[in-house]
Design an enzyme around this catalytic site. Sequence first.
Site, PDB file in Angstrom:
ATOM      1  N   VAL A 166      45.787  37.354  46.480  1.00 61.13           N
ATOM      2  CA  VAL A 166      46.447  38.190  48.485  1.00 61.13           C
ATOM      3  C   VAL A 166      47.116  37.024  49.173  1.00 61.13           C
ATOM      4  O   VAL A 166      47.459  35.437  49.182  1.00 61.13           O
ATOM      5  CB  VAL A 166      44.833  37.931  49.281  1.00 61.13           C
ATOM      6  CG1 VAL A 166      45.548  38.372  51.044  1.00 61.13           C
ATOM      7  CG2 VAL A 166      43.693  38.209  48.946  1.00 61.13           C
ATOM      8  N   GLN A 200      41.977  34.116  46.702  1.00 60.91           N
ATOM      9  CA  GLN A 200      42.171  34.942  45.389  1.00 60.91           C
ATOM     10  C   GLN A 200      40.736  34.766  45.154  1.00 60.91           C
ATOM     11  O   GLN A 200      39.810  34.374  45.717  1.00 60.91           O
ATOM     12  CB  GLN A 200      42.675  33.022  44.671  1.00 60.91           C
ATOM     13  CG  GLN A 200      42.806  34.251  43.357  1.00 60.91           C
ATOM     14  CD  GLN A 200      43.717  33.085  42.312  1.00 60.91           C
ATOM     15  OE1 GLN A 200      43.860  32.154  42.803  1.00 60.91           O
ATOM     16  NE2 GLN A 200      44.138  33.421  41.182  1.00 60.91           N
ATOM     17  N   GLY A 201      40.591  35.836  44.556  1.00 62.79           N
ATOM     18  CA  GLY A 201      38.950  36.601  44.321  1.00 62.79           C
ATOM     19  C   GLY A 201      39.260  37.117  42.943  1.00 62.79           C
ATOM     20  O   GLY A 201      40.240  36.948  42.141  1.00 62.79           O
ATOM     21  N   GLY A 202      38.779  37.465  42.115  1.00 57.77           N
ATOM     22  CA  GLY A 202      38.056  38.253  41.129  1.00 57.77           C
ATOM     23  C   GLY A 202      39.133  40.000  40.298  1.00 57.77           C
ATOM     24  O   GLY A 202      39.283  40.134  39.463  1.00 57.77           O
ATOM     25  N   PHE A 203      39.261  40.031  41.660  1.00 58.30           N
ATOM     26  CA  PHE A 203      40.714  40.775  41.684  1.00 58.30           C
ATOM     27  C   PHE A 203      42.097  40.448  40.983  1.00 58.30           C
ATOM     28  O   PHE A 203      43.378  41.672  40.817  1.00 58.30           O
ATOM     29  CB  PHE A 203      40.708  41.981  43.004  1.00 58.30           C
ATOM     30  CG  PHE A 203      41.172  40.698  44.483  1.00 58.30           C
ATOM     31  CD1 PHE A 203      41.911  40.499  44.558  1.00 58.30           C
ATOM     32  CD2 PHE A 203      39.796  40.624  45.353  1.00 58.30           C
ATOM     33  CE1 PHE A 203      42.297  39.689  46.002  1.00 58.30           C
ATOM     34  CE2 PHE A 203      39.482  39.442  46.546  1.00 58.30           C
ATOM     35  CZ  PHE A 203      41.467  39.216  46.469  1.00 58.30           C
ATOM     36  N   LYS A 250      47.287  43.129  48.341  1.00 54.46           N
ATOM     37  CA  LYS A 250      46.214  42.379  47.776  1.00 54.46           C
ATOM     38  C   LYS A 250      46.928  42.643  46.279  1.00 54.46           C
ATOM     39  O   LYS A 250      47.585  43.931  46.304  1.00 54.46           O
ATOM     40  CB  LYS A 250      45.119  42.930  47.987  1.00 54.46           C
ATOM     41  CG  LYS A 250      43.889  43.668  46.526  1.00 54.46           C
ATOM     42  CD  LYS A 250      42.948  44.087  46.396  1.00 54.46           C
ATOM     43  CE  LYS A 250      42.095  44.330  48.238  1.00 54.46           C
ATOM     44  NZ  LYS A 250      40.700  45.044  47.559  1.00 54.46           N
ATOM     45  N   ASP A 299      30.041  48.345  49.806  1.00 55.04           N
ATOM     46  CA  ASP A 299      30.070  46.731  49.680  1.00 55.04           C
ATOM     47  C   ASP A 299      30.258  45.793  51.339  1.00 55.04           C
ATOM     48  O   ASP A 299      31.079  45.298  51.588  1.00 55.04           O
ATOM     49  CB  ASP A 299      31.258  46.627  49.003  1.00 55.04           C
ATOM     50  CG  ASP A 299      31.021  45.040  48.482  1.00 55.04           C
ATOM     51  OD1 ASP A 299      30.172  44.031  48.587  1.00 55.04           O
ATOM     52  OD2 ASP A 299      32.104  44.418  48.089  1.00 55.04           O
TER      53      ASP A 299
END
Length: 842
Positions: free
Chosen positions: A539, A533-536, A553, A650
């Site tokens: 998954v 899990q992230g800012g987006f 995603k 990135d």
Amino acid sequence: MAGFNRNLTLVTTLLIFHQLCSNVSCSTSNSFTRNHTIREGDSLISEDESFELGFFTPKNSTLRYVGIWYKNIEPQTVVWVANREKPLLDHKGALKIADDGNLVIVNGQNETIWSTNVEPESNNTVAVLFKTGDLVLCSDSDRRKWYWESFNNPTDTFLPGMRVRVNPSLGENRAFIPWKSESDPSPGKYSMGIDPVGALEIVIWEGEKRKWRSGPWNSAIFTGIPDMLRFTNYIYGFKLSSPPDRDGSVYFTYVASDSSDFLRFWIRPDGVEEQFRWNKDIRNWNLLQWKPSTECEKYNRCGNYSVCDDSKEFDSGKCSCIDGFEPVHQDQWNNRDFSGGCQRRVPLNCNQSLVAGQEDGFTVLKGIKVPDFGSVVLHNNSETCKDVCARDCSCKAYALVVGIGCMIWTRDLIDMEHFERGGNSINIRLAGSKLGGGKENSTLWIIVFSVIGAFLLGLCIWILWKFKKSLKAFLWKKKDITVSDIIENRDYSSSPIKVLVGDQVDTPDLPIFSFDSVASATGDFAEENKLGQGGFGTVYKGNFSEGREIAVKRLSGKSKQGLEEFKNEILLIAKLQHRNLVRLLGCCIEDNEKMLLYEYMPNKSLDRFLFDESKQGSLDWRKRWEVIGGIARGLLYLHRDSRLKIIHRDLKASNILLDTEMNPKISDFGMARIFNYRQDHANTIRVVGTYGYMAPEYAMEGIFSEKSDVYSFGVLILEIVSGRKNVSFRGTDHGSLIGYAWHLWSQGKTKEMIDPIVKDTRDVTEAMRCIHVGMLCTQDSVIHRPNMGSVLLMLESQTSQLPPPRQPTFHSFLNSGDIELNFDGHDVASVNDVTFTTIVGR
């Protein structure tokens, strides 16, 4: 008798020595009186040994000057010059206190060429060099009584603690004037100071002509520099004295957050203001900011009644007229010459015979650097401010600025700039006809527009209903799409992608999956299938009925990776085919859901192996070497060999995925940009990337190119060889992994950087060559970095001679807290291609 003679000789020697010391400075004292003289080779040194005063010769010159500079800093950095207009022609000059108590410089003929030119109460004065760099002439009997100080007579440098006086009521200010050139301290043609006639703002002049201004001071920041709110640690610490002195004078000063830091502002010979901080670790000056730094910061770049916007490309028009205005010379604007500015389409009606409802009104511009030459009226209420302007036919605009109050403009509106963040709202006066017509016709127009609006709204609802009905039918048919269909490259592209990316680009042949089919493959997005899990968003791992594994995603509604990044990834990665790039299998676009489906990478991301001690053993040197080579080939494909020239922006360890055989695949193209093949760089206001991997020109100026990716790749090489994160050195003497690499390189100990797990391998030479290449890739200047073609050649040709790397400076600046960055996600080990960190430069 012999003993008596020896004592007499000793006493005589001491007397002679004392007499000599009364004529020259024999110590490192920070002061001297009438009994002392500073000659060639002598100096005053501040109590803390920060500053030194003495004679110096500028570079490429033979003339001699008296000045103040930082002690023990090379090259010599002069902050003040006494006799800048009357240099000494030889080494026979002297600095002393004259009989009238003034501090003077005399030449070899004892002629005064410079003097403090004040009237002390007595000639019993003393000159003191303080640890702030201020040279003061004061009373020797009462050193609190000052007659003169260098801080009140500056040259080109503004130091912390200096008080810059300005008296708006008298039109007086104290200006900083740069050297004419780096070898000539005489006054140049530029000057910098507080505007003595308008608002309290910093202005750079070229003669009498303005070159740049800071915008008015609002008790916290200069409003034309909204970034001051985000650069509080080092870059900005301005204060304004309050209340004013009896004569109306006020003082600006600067207070550093850390008094042990050497900070300085100066104005260059070419009229550019810069701020530096001394980096004690690498013994170099770090550039913190400079003005003007962009096209739109140049004074009145777009002419009168026009707004400059740096987020736009200049060729496509950074300049735009205010609503209700048009270019004075349209042909010039068509040729990108905006200097003529804009003019009103319809004259104002004030003081004329008006039809009811045709009175002048106001339109608002938001996020603006307020125009120059505004007047402050003592009102803090928006309606009152508006009334003041409306009653004055000469008033062109008004604004209620926090910390200042009501400002009105009676002159042409000039030097306006639009900011992405910050700025003020300004209300522009327009003729009533440009604001929607008269009151007599307003009811009719309301009815007409209401009917038209209702019809259009109904039509849009019907079209949307038909579209959603068709889309659901299409998606229902696609519920049983199999991975084998995808592998066979069947064409399942359809209207949702066309709607998403538009008809102006080639729509990729990308399968679209229904939400139900993706939910089924992931077990309704079960917790046990969550990969990360992230800012987006999140998954998940998924399995289709044929047994093919996928990674999904799923972007959250609050995702920082918005529609543009989602479109970007679909357009780019679907068209790219390379063994070292991750493969996009499809997407889901349904209602508010946006999902991307990728090939599943069982070994997940490189950072999980590289920085986890329990997994590092899986990466022997041979595998690390293959990973470096694979990433290099993938980047070369993006930059040179694909149908598109792509800058990733990135590149980092968490965006390198590893398949079953540990082959690297570059992922996450949400931030990538497409170049045409004749384009070598681009600018952006929105700086995105990841802390520790961003090239200096990108982080500081928003300029990116393929060399920006090369910089990130260099950091990645150093991390792969050392097994350590670049950011793990933050707070250390080295500042970053790049600084650590340079430290070892300069001491001939490069081998110590190699990860102990692989240090004993017979391929140490290969590893050291990788470190060398990594350092070449992370050089500060773009022109010194190799391109990816050269990088690959350096890596694969073990016999070619590599150039020595240059000492890095930017890495320490980034790690010193001088730049504040917003982190939209946590820097954690990623899973598959999905965890990424978006960073916006502040």
